[in-house]
Design an enzyme around this catalytic site. Structure first.
Site, short mmCIF file in Angstrom:
data_model
loop_
_atom_site.label_atom_id
_atom_site.label_comp_id
_atom_site.label_asym_id
_atom_site.label_seq_id
_atom_site.Cartn_x
_atom_site.Cartn_y
_atom_site.Cartn_z
N TYR A 165 0.28 -1.17 -0.32
CA TYR A 165 -0.15 -0.15 0.18
C TYR A 165 1.27 1.05 0.10
O TYR A 165 2.04 1.24 0.46
CB TYR A 165 -1.10 0.44 1.09
N GLN B 64 -11.18 -0.54 0.57
CA GLN B 64 -10.90 -1.28 -0.88
C GLN B 64 -10.10 -1.56 -0.95
O GLN B 64 -10.32 -3.19 -1.65
CB GLN B 64 -11.66 -0.15 -1.72
N ASN C 285 -3.86 5.55 6.32
CA ASN C 285 -4.41 6.38 6.82
C ASN C 285 -5.20 5.21 8.42
O ASN C 285 -5.50 3.82 8.40
CB ASN C 285 -5.40 7.39 6.60
N GLN D 47 12.48 14.49 12.90
CA GLN D 47 10.88 13.79 14.04
C GLN D 47 9.54 15.03 13.89
O GLN D 47 8.45 13.69 13.22
CB GLN D 47 11.29 12.82 14.53
N HIS E 219 7.39 15.92 10.34
CA HIS E 219 6.14 14.60 10.13
C HIS E 219 5.02 14.99 9.79
O HIS E 219 4.05 14.82 8.64
CB HIS E 219 6.94 12.78 10.54
N GLU F 158 11.60 4.81 18.44
CA GLU F 158 11.24 4.30 16.93
C GLU F 158 12.86 4.59 16.77
O GLU F 158 13.39 3.10 16.29
CB GLU F 158 10.15 4.73 15.80
N HIS F 159 13.42 5.43 16.82
CA HIS F 159 14.77 5.71 15.97
C HIS F 159 15.13 6.24 17.46
O HIS F 159 15.09 7.03 18.04
CB HIS F 159 14.82 7.09 15.32
N ASP G 159 16.16 6.86 6.86
CA ASP G 159 15.33 6.95 6.04
C ASP G 159 15.34 6.42 5.15
O ASP G 159 14.35 6.44 4.09
CB ASP G 159 14.43 8.22 6.39
N GLU H 121 -3.66 -37.39 27.88
CA GLU H 121 -4.24 -36.16 27.21
C GLU H 121 -5.93 -37.15 26.48
O GLU H 121 -6.38 -35.84 26.14
CB GLU H 121 -3.63 -34.93 26.11
N HIS I 10 -4.30 -40.24 18.60
CA HIS I 10 -3.21 -40.10 18.60
C HIS I 10 -2.12 -41.00 19.34
O HIS I 10 -0.71 -41.36 18.73
CB HIS I 10 -2.97 -38.81 19.86
#
Lengths: 428, 428
Positions: free
Chosen positions: A130, A191, A214, A259, A262, A327-328, A361, A415, A420
């Protein structure tokens, strides 16, 4: 104004807890609407996909074309400015080298009981990627998501991207061409995720779906997790910079702002052992904000989510880093490796004064798709492994079955699973 | 009667498609109820957990005890019949050896541009293990879920298990003791998953939750995926046996029934190149069903979901195997390795006539927690990796930044991210 904390203040523990537990993710509840779209695409296929595209992206797929033709992708690449093309190709080469080295080795061994065992890794057959439309359509993100799939050996990589009013981003097309994307579909939103997961008359289904999006896209991926594999649950980006007073405050301010620009929900945090240096960085941030084109976004992020934490000694920092699991993590200090050895949870670490986070990045090689929102406690950046799976195997002969079979029979009976037990016992 | 297909029949493709796409998973919609429980546990903590336990498991945690004390776990182990204890310990030793070998190596290298890069693997700090109560409380499952966590280096492993009316299963406790489980909480259901994910006053939160459960438990894990890591979305168990006519039909029938006895939704499929052998296996299944204690369950599964597929040559089978992507694939043929080399999608493969699938359920070593419902197309069995995460790292110096920095600056500008560009450019 960003938050400012001092580790020696009596309320530090409580205020740091609040920082760790603050949620920056929007609680937009789109789950019902997404479930409806997913169901509709599953039932009506292409007709539903075309309807949602008309409604949300304002173009008719039968007129504008469902796919971006190969010629258009090649033309986008050939139309790039030479320096930009060279930059994308350098990035692609470096990302490819790093991710190709991630392919795990198969294993096989025979143990002392004579049991042969091991594991074999294989790529998934098809992956979906995506790519958001509009402002967040980043060619670097196309490279970072597509190249690991190809490095893993995925033979079919289908990209989906919304093209509002039919307009495609040529930089994104060029990056797709460099990365070896096989199909580019002009569809987006929940979709598009449903189309990739279930397939339609036109679109063959895929096995794994990756890439940012998103809230609708993220929720669709979450709902379809299990029907397909997905990369991760992603949140707003974040950086934690650990810096001593030997740094140029302007360099560190630039890193914090890289950062913050963004999104207003992004987070930039500075850890330092020098209050005067903290002041200098705060001033430098203000000065740089004034001349930054993305200044409005960066200021919103810095004011709402930024933090400066001053401590006596940076040796006290690693447990606080682990709480945030950033994250960083940028370590602008004399011995960054020694500090890194004390850290347990971080997505990616940038060692030393000449490794700004932004280098990762784009061109360093490791992936920039990384766990956010403290998820580095339990998850990893995107890798070739996300496009592969492991098949274990076991081979016994009469002798090895005689050795370990009786234990299996005993456990199966305990069991309450007599069939088995029988399937082993009948061979003994 | 199981489905019977012949690959030479004109309608084979359509009927095989139907088999591949048949869903055996219940569509029980518990998502709203689970969301309510999760929210309640998050808000009210221990009080909510105690309330749900009173309601669903009919005991008061403050009276019966929140945790199973260490003495009770040790006593359960010491009270085991010696052969059962030996069997569990053999299984644990073999599972431990297999999973310890899965720990990946760290990597580090310096490339020709002088960029140092690599990745470091670390275990998560804490993991949670769900163990169902009642009929499905399997000690083998405790070993298979707990040992990979310990092999990964997880220091805190918290088990949760419902104890209806306060009763604990001593076999499960003994297995937990052998596997090195650190805490055993007498709670179950969605409330136990929420407690592990968010923590409460009594229960510290974990980073990863694994283990099988009913629809409520599975839905709670799905909803909390992203707050914590989870193992997988699991469905009903399945086996695909590929067998030629040189096999004893009774052996193959026993293998098919070992899967069918799990649950009416389980699936057992036979691929063979000999119609007479197919008849013989079908007869053997009928005969064995008559004397099987779990015969009612096994018959329900075999009649509803069983299938026998006859083909001219087994060489034609691998693409059909890949379509089904079975959890368990048993290859009872002369050259199973050659066949396995042609297969792309399977959870675990059992090679040769002396490797019944049940040996892998208990004592072979590889994990028995495997992808079901065609998810072997994109996912893998449980492993030490599920309890670990990777941190990438990058280190540049002035010279290497000069080499690759300009490309990052160019790309950042092209993406409309000037602060990214500035953080690199300021160092050049």
């Amino acid at each position: 104004m960003p938050l400012r904390l001092d580790t020696t203040a009596p309320d530090f523990a409580a205020r740091f807890d609040a920082l760790v537990n603050a949620r920056r993710e929007a609680d937009e509840d789109v789950s019902r609407a997404v479930a409806d779209i997913v169901r509709d695409v599953r039932e009506r296929g292409d007709a539903a996909i075309a309807d949602y595209t008309r409604r949300f992206d304002r173009h008719d797929l039968d007129t504008s074309g469902w796919q971006v033709p190969a010629e258009e992708r090649r033309a986008a690449l050939e139309g790039l400015a030479p320096d930009l093309r060279a930059a994308l190709e350098l990035a692609a080469t470096r990302i490819r080298a790093y991710h190709a080295a991630q392919r795990p080795a198969d294993s096989e061994s025979v143990d002392e009981a004579g049991v042969r065992m091991g594991a074999r890794w294989t790529p998934v057959e098809a992956a979906g990627l995506y790519v958001p439309g509009g402002r967040a359509a980043y060619p670097s993100s196309v490279l970072m998501n597509a190249i690991p799939a190809k490095a893993a050996g995925v033979s079919r990589l289908a990209m989906v991207t919304p093209t509002p009013d039919g307009v495609v981003n040529p930089l994104v097309l060029a990056a797709a061409e460099i990365a070896g994307v096989d199909e580019v579909w002009r569809i987006g939103g929940a979709q598009a995720i449903a189309a990739l997961a279930y397939g339609s008359t036109r679109i063959a289904p895929v096995d794994v779906i990756v890439g940012p999006g998103n809230a609708w896209v993220a929720e669709a991926k979450r709902q379809l997790y299990g029907v397909v594999g997905i990369d991760m649950v992603a949140g707003p980006s974040e950086i934690l910079v650990v810096a001593d007073a030997k740094n140029d405050p302007d360099w560190i301010a630039a890193d914090l702002l890289s950062q913050a620009e963004h999104d207003p929900t992004s987070q930039s945090i500075l850890f330092t052992d020098d209050a005067a240096f903290a002041d200098a960085v705060a001033s430098a941030v203000e000065a740089q904000l004034g001349r930054l084109q993305t200044g409005a976004t960066a200021r919103a992020s810095w004011d709402a989510n930024g933090a400066i934490i001053v401590m006596d000694r940076l040796e006290a920092a690693p447990p606080l880093v682990d709480r945030l699991a950033p994250e960083h993590l940028e370590l602008a200090i004399d011995d960054p490796d020694a500090f890194f050895a004390q850290v347990r949870h971080a997505g990616s670490v940038f060692l030393g004064r000449h490794t700004p986070e932004a280098i990762g990045d784009y061109v360093a090689g490791p992936n920039h798709v990384l766990p956010t929102g403290r998820r580095a406690r339990f998850s990893s950046g995107l890798s070739a492994l996300d496009f592969m799976k492991r098949t274990s195997f076991i081979a016994l002969d009469r002798a090895s079955l005689a050795k370990i079979g009786p234990a299996a029979v005993a456990l199966a009976h305990a069991e309450g699973l007599p069939a088995h037990a029988a399937s082993v016992a009948i061979r003994l």
